[in-house]
Design an enzyme around this catalytic site. Structure first.
Site, PDB file in Angstrom:
ATOM      1  N   GLN A 104      54.722  66.014  15.698  1.00 21.71           N
ATOM      2  CA  GLN A 104      54.194  67.072  14.923  1.00 21.71           C
ATOM      3  C   GLN A 104      53.717  68.326  15.681  1.00 21.71           C
ATOM      4  O   GLN A 104      53.750  69.422  15.282  1.00 21.71           O
ATOM      5  CB  GLN A 104      53.489  66.564  13.741  1.00 21.71           C
ATOM      6  CG  GLN A 104      52.823  67.791  12.905  1.00 21.71           C
ATOM      7  CD  GLN A 104      51.977  66.926  12.027  1.00 21.71           C
ATOM      8  OE1 GLN A 104      51.468  65.970  12.171  1.00 21.71           O
ATOM      9  NE2 GLN A 104      51.833  67.871  10.887  1.00 21.71           N
ATOM     10  N   TYR A 131      55.575  55.097  18.797  1.00 20.20           N
ATOM     11  CA  TYR A 131      55.177  56.346  18.272  1.00 20.20           C
ATOM     12  C   TYR A 131      56.110  57.608  19.000  1.00 20.20           C
ATOM     13  O   TYR A 131      56.250  57.419  20.043  1.00 20.20           O
ATOM     14  CB  TYR A 131      53.740  56.751  18.561  1.00 20.20           C
ATOM     15  CG  TYR A 131      52.802  55.899  17.690  1.00 20.20           C
ATOM     16  CD1 TYR A 131      53.388  55.050  16.730  1.00 20.20           C
ATOM     17  CD2 TYR A 131      51.125  55.982  17.952  1.00 20.20           C
ATOM     18  CE1 TYR A 131      52.501  54.401  16.124  1.00 20.20           C
ATOM     19  CE2 TYR A 131      50.444  55.520  17.285  1.00 20.20           C
ATOM     20  CZ  TYR A 131      51.055  54.493  16.078  1.00 20.20           C
ATOM     21  OH  TYR A 131      50.023  53.769  15.504  1.00 20.20           O
ATOM     22  N   LYS A 295      44.994  68.862  -0.647  1.00 19.81           N
ATOM     23  CA  LYS A 295      45.929  69.890  -0.070  1.00 19.81           C
ATOM     24  C   LYS A 295      47.377  69.912  -0.816  1.00 19.81           C
ATOM     25  O   LYS A 295      47.963  70.805  -0.648  1.00 19.81           O
ATOM     26  CB  LYS A 295      46.326  69.939   1.294  1.00 19.81           C
ATOM     27  CG  LYS A 295      47.036  68.672   2.096  1.00 19.81           C
ATOM     28  CD  LYS A 295      47.181  68.748   3.452  1.00 19.81           C
ATOM     29  CE  LYS A 295      48.017  67.443   4.066  1.00 19.81           C
ATOM     30  NZ  LYS A 295      47.840  67.442   5.433  1.00 19.81           N
ATOM     31  N   GLY A 364      43.674  61.223  12.614  1.00 18.13           N
ATOM     32  CA  GLY A 364      44.909  61.856  12.921  1.00 18.13           C
ATOM     33  C   GLY A 364      44.893  63.301  12.505  1.00 18.13           C
ATOM     34  O   GLY A 364      44.985  63.717  11.254  1.00 18.13           O
TER      35      GLY A 364
END
Length: 404
Positions: A104, A131, A295, A364
């Site tokens: 990301q 990951y 959000k 995270g």
């Protein structure tokens, strides 16, 4: 297989929690063995070399409740706890690399995040072979190498299970545990990890094989401790019993998902394991993959992880009926957050930190600014009174779990 651990449990009960954490304390005269007279020279009574005079043992003074369970770092305000009932001290907030590192965010942003974390007292960095198909470990390893921080000043954890497409590159066979960990170490550019986690249980691998393989990598110096991730309480107890039966190394920690809407395991199952066999917990996803931040608000912003390719499952969860109900409950929590002078995210993280037996909560984040905001949960934790926790339970419609 059923193995009796009555003797082990009795030993655990017969020693106080502080005893198990701290070990022997110096006696009044100094030294480590509690000898009268300071531990140097001959004991009282004039016995010279070879004397068989019995040495009096000084009993330990009673320790205050919670002694050495938690300490605060100088200059950073970070709090440190023991990993379960091992001697390893970890920051109560850790940094996870799932989704973010190698995927990301850019490597430059990842370095900024890791630097801010380290400078603010975070010493626990978590990753896994799966990951970003190994890129997260490579990114983390490159940053650690460039920073040149003392290896003894931080804790690295990785998880083994999904290593590749071949049948022998996944699972918890002895072959994959050993080869998978060596692959992780190569990507991390490290000689060892502090903790290697079995990244889910494996019904195709005998428990004895798993425990023996974990003991082997520890004996070889490839890891210092081992733990489990997403295992059931019965499976953890079986691994512990197997280790005790064959004089192997037992797991010290379980990684478990824990947030306002996922609490059963951490609040009801793991505390019992913590008290009986010393297994602590490191929790992840304190914000339910960002859902507990207000959000989303019924939509999925382009910048959030739910919009990333390969995370359609998260987008579906956010847009589901249950997801919408949970978002509504998060909005109901905002008055409590405003009263405490914090954000919904800080309140949710502090709520996770309050659980018994939790050694660290993994964060995270996708930016250094976001990490700084989340670090504010440490101040919120001191304001979480039982009354406030009860108010949160009422707003969420949860029945508070009784303390055992």
């Amino acid at each position: 297989m059923q193995v009796s651990i009555a003797c082990t449990e009795q030993n655990l009960r017969s020693r106080s929690s502080e005893d198990r954490l701290c070990g022997p304390r110096p006696g009044p005269g100094g030294g480590n063995g509690g000898q009268v007279g300071g531990g140097h020279g001959n004991p009282p009574g004039g016995g010279g070399p070879g004397s068989k005079t019995r040495v009096a043992l000084v009993p330990r003074p009673p320790a205050p409740a919670g002694a050495l369970r938690e300490s605060t770092g100088r200059g950073t305000g970070m709090k440190y706890r023991n990993l379960g009932k091992s001697g390893l001290r970890v920051s109560c907030l850790g940094l996870g690399t799932w989704v973010t590192f190698g995927s990301q965010i850019s490597d430059e942003t990842a370095e900024d995040v890791l630097t801010v974390a380290y400078e603010h007292g975070i010493n626990l960095f978590d990753t896994a072979e799966v990951y970003a198909a190994g890129k997260a470990e490579r990114t983390l390893g490159n940053i650690l190498k460039s920073k040149g921080w003392r290896r003894s000043s931080y804790v690295i954890t990785t998880k083994i299970f999904w290593g590749g497409q071949a049948e022998t590159e996944r699972g918890l066979s002895r072959k994959h545990i050993i080869e998978g960990l060596r692959g992780s170490l190569e990507r991390l550019q490290l000689g060892y990890v502090d903790i290697v986690f079995a990244n889910r249980s494996d019904p195709n691998s005998p428990m004895e094989e798993i425990v023996r393989a974990m003991t082997y990598v520890i004996n070889q110096g490839l890891a210092l401790y081992w733990g489990t991730s997403r295992w059931g309480a019965a499976e953890i107890m079986e691994a512990y019993s197997m280790a005790r039966q064959f004089n192997l190394t037992p797991p010290v920690c379980e990684q478990a998902e824990n947030h306002l809407f996922q609490r059963e395991k951490v609040e009801m199952q793991l505390p019992e394991l913590y008290h009986k066999i010393g297994v602590g917990s490191v929790t992840w996803s304190p914000l339910a993959c960002g859902l507990i931040t207000s959000k989303y608000d019924g939509r999925v912003p382009d910048t959030c992880r739910a919009a990333i390719k390969g995370y359609q499952w998260l987008k579906d969860k956010v847009q589901s009926e249950d997801g919408k109900k949970q978002q509504a409950k998060v909005m109901d929590l905002l008055p409590i957050a405003n009263q405490l002078g914090c954000t919904a995210a800080q309140l949710a993280i502090a709520w996770c930190l309050r659980s018994e037996g939790v050694s660290s909560v993994l964060l995270g984040v996708s930016s250094a600014e976001q990490l700084m905001e989340h670090l504010g949960a440490l101040q919120v934790l001191s304001q979480l009174t039982p009354q406030t926790v009860m108010e949160i339970d009422v707003l969420l419609g949860n029945k508070p779990h009784p303390k055992k």
